[in-house]
Motif scaffolding. Structure first.
Motif, short mmCIF file in Angstrom:
data_model
loop_
_atom_site.label_atom_id
_atom_site.label_comp_id
_atom_site.label_asym_id
_atom_site.label_seq_id
_atom_site.Cartn_x
_atom_site.Cartn_y
_atom_site.Cartn_z
N THR A 11 -0.16 2.73 3.24
CA THR A 11 -0.64 1.33 3.39
C THR A 11 -1.55 1.32 4.37
O THR A 11 -1.70 2.10 5.17
N GLY A 12 -2.57 0.52 3.97
CA GLY A 12 -3.90 0.64 4.78
C GLY A 12 -4.62 1.78 4.79
O GLY A 12 -5.53 2.02 5.44
N ALA A 13 -4.57 2.25 3.44
CA ALA A 13 -5.37 3.64 3.01
C ALA A 13 -6.82 3.03 3.07
O ALA A 13 -7.49 4.22 3.22
N ASP A 14 -7.16 2.09 2.74
CA ASP A 14 -8.68 1.81 2.65
C ASP A 14 -9.28 1.47 4.12
O ASP A 14 -10.58 1.40 3.94
N GLY A 15 -8.52 1.59 5.04
CA GLY A 15 -9.03 1.35 6.41
C GLY A 15 -9.65 2.59 6.98
O GLY A 15 -9.79 3.85 6.54
N PHE A 16 -10.11 2.55 8.38
CA PHE A 16 -10.49 3.50 9.09
C PHE A 16 -9.81 4.73 9.17
O PHE A 16 -10.07 5.85 8.79
N ILE A 17 -8.81 4.69 10.01
CA ILE A 17 -7.64 6.04 10.24
C ILE A 17 -7.18 6.21 8.69
O ILE A 17 -7.04 7.44 8.35
N GLY A 18 -6.57 5.28 8.08
CA GLY A 18 -5.91 5.31 6.95
C GLY A 18 -6.78 6.33 5.79
O GLY A 18 -6.26 6.93 4.98
N SER A 19 -8.09 6.03 5.85
CA SER A 19 -8.91 6.97 4.54
C SER A 19 -8.94 8.33 5.19
O SER A 19 -8.77 9.10 4.20
N TYR A 20 -8.80 8.64 6.37
CA TYR A 20 -8.88 10.03 6.60
C TYR A 20 -7.62 10.70 6.42
O TYR A 20 -7.45 11.77 6.12
N LEU A 21 -6.49 9.87 6.84
CA LEU A 21 -5.36 10.41 6.62
C LEU A 21 -4.96 10.74 5.00
O LEU A 21 -4.33 11.69 4.58
N GLN A 37 -6.25 -3.36 0.27
CA GLN A 37 -5.88 -4.73 0.35
C GLN A 37 -6.74 -5.29 -0.85
O GLN A 37 -7.76 -5.17 -1.13
N TYR A 38 -5.80 -6.12 -1.58
CA TYR A 38 -6.57 -6.80 -2.95
C TYR A 38 -7.75 -7.60 -2.62
O TYR A 38 -7.64 -8.28 -1.59
N ASN A 39 -8.87 -7.68 -3.34
CA ASN A 39 -9.79 -8.52 -3.23
C ASN A 39 -10.69 -8.48 -4.72
O ASN A 39 -10.26 -7.63 -5.32
N TRP A 44 -12.63 -0.51 -2.74
CA TRP A 44 -11.23 0.25 -2.13
C TRP A 44 -11.66 0.48 -0.71
O TRP A 44 -11.22 1.47 -0.16
N GLY A 45 -12.68 -0.14 -0.17
CA GLY A 45 -12.82 0.11 1.22
C GLY A 45 -13.43 1.51 1.39
O GLY A 45 -14.23 1.97 0.67
N SER A 62 -3.96 -1.94 -5.57
CA SER A 62 -4.35 -3.13 -4.82
C SER A 62 -2.97 -4.16 -4.52
O SER A 62 -2.00 -4.26 -5.32
N GLY A 63 -2.95 -4.58 -3.25
CA GLY A 63 -1.79 -5.50 -2.98
C GLY A 63 -2.02 -5.96 -1.47
O GLY A 63 -3.04 -5.91 -0.98
N ASN A 64 -0.78 -6.39 -0.89
CA ASN A 64 -0.95 -7.08 0.29
C ASN A 64 0.78 -6.82 0.91
O ASN A 64 1.65 -7.19 0.40
N VAL A 65 0.69 -6.08 2.25
CA VAL A 65 1.90 -5.84 2.81
C VAL A 65 2.62 -7.14 3.04
O VAL A 65 3.95 -7.31 3.37
N ARG A 66 2.12 -8.48 2.98
CA ARG A 66 2.78 -9.57 3.41
C ARG A 66 3.54 -10.20 2.08
O ARG A 66 4.61 -10.77 2.37
N ASP A 67 3.58 -9.23 0.84
CA ASP A 67 4.21 -9.65 -0.22
C ASP A 67 5.36 -8.68 -0.41
O ASP A 67 5.00 -7.50 -0.82
#
Length: 330
Positions: A11-21, A37-39, A44-45, A62-67
């Motif tokens: 989760t959060g793969a499109d983010g800063f650390i997540g993309s490197y991981l 995160q869906y947009n 895909w960030g 695409s999705g959201n951890v809130r759901d």
């Protein structure tokens, strides 16, 4: 645990650390599903910057951890889950604290509950050094008290406690990584290093910063991503909270001077009131003890601060279109 061939969700793969991981796991040979995160732009960030072969090797959802329902569908059939999705900007948490509760606390609970339902083999939950607040002693080890000095850190403390409760209540195989200040290419200007660098590279003779005296423990992003991998691979980390720290510190003022040296220019710093945290909210010192991660895994930081800053500076030079240097990025 050997991650090669494992069905892994990030989760959060499109983010800063997540993309490197995500990239690192692809290189290892894991079967990677990346939550972004869906947009409506179908962005895909940071995954959009991957090479074509790495994009093709990644199943992007695409999705959201809130759901919860979408987390249940996402995690079904997975063996390992890296949970990085989070709201992370401290200044914005002053404006919208409930958003941080919904994403960081409720979102984490959704991920944990789905992992419990589907019997995931291992979960790596992402914490932050901000949960410690201003150091009561240094170096900060994992036994240091937690102090909620911002709505962001309060929500992350609550998320950490949910992870611990699922380990204790349901024997869920959770390990919590607590990274100290990560920096590197792809980081947004909501963080101090790209804030400084983007203003310098834009040719500013005076740059705007907040407080200069706080001390921070900086980790290059590739070292942080490697720490995630090592904690996942180790059988000794389940039920543990583990710092990923360099075991060193530098003030924001001295950090800025290092960056000025890379640029070869003399630059004046202006303290911008908008960028200064409320007095009791400022975390004055973060200096992490990394003994535990060294004992439980074979991880060690490979990048010096000077090496990491140089690489980051050169990347920002080539990607200045990402930065709006005249706007304060919360």
């Amino acid at each position: 645990m050997d991650l090669k061939g494992k069905k892994v969700v990030i989760t959060g793969a499109d983010g800063f650390i997540g993309s490197y991981l995500t990239e690192k796991l692809i290189e290892i040979g894991a079967d990677v599903t990346a939550l972004v995160q869906y947009n409506s732009f179908n962005s895909w960030g940071n995954i959009d910057d991957f090479s074509e072969d790495k994009k093709n090797a990644t199943k992007v959802v695409s999705g959201n951890v809130r759901d919860y329902d979408s987390m249940r569908r996402l995690i079904k059939g997975s063996e390992v889950v890296f949970h990085l999705a989070s709201l992370i900007a401290i200044p914005y948490s002053y404006d919208s604290p409930m958003a941080y509760v919904k994403t960081n606390v409720e979102g984490t609970t959704n991920v944990l509950e789905a992992c419990r339902e589907w019997g995931v083999e291992k979960i790596i939950h992402t914490s932050t050094s901000e949960t410690y607040g201003t150091a009561l002693y240094v170096p900060i080890d994992e036994k240091h008290p937690m102090q909620a000095q911002s709505p962001y850190s309060a929500a992350k403390i609550a998320a950490d406690m949910m992870a611990e409760s699922f380990y204790r209540s349901f024997n869920l195989p959770v390990a919590t990584i607590r990274p100290f200040n990560t920096y590197g290419p792809r980081q947004s200007a909501r963080a101090v290093i790209p804030t400084i660098m983007s203003q310098v590279i834009a040719g500013k003779e005076e740059i705007k910063l907040g407080a200069l005296s706080p001390l921070r423990d900086f980790n290059y992003v590739k070292d942080t991503a490697e720490a995630f991998i090592k904690i996942a691979e180790s059988d000794k980390t389940i039920g543990e909270v583990i710092n990923a720290a360099s075991n060193s510190e530098i003030s924001i003022g001295d950090l800025a001077n290092k960056i000025f040296k890379i640029s070869g220019r003399d630059i004046k710093i202006i303290c911008d009131e908008e960028r200064i945290r409320p007095e009791k909210s400022e975390v004055n010192r973060l200096f992490g003890d990394n003994k535990k991660i060294l004992e439980l895994t074979d991880w060690k930081p490979n990048y010096s601060l000077d090496q990491g800053l140089e690489e980051t500076y050169r990347w920002i030079e080539k990607n200045m279109n990402r930065f709006k240097v005249d706007i304060y990025n919360k």
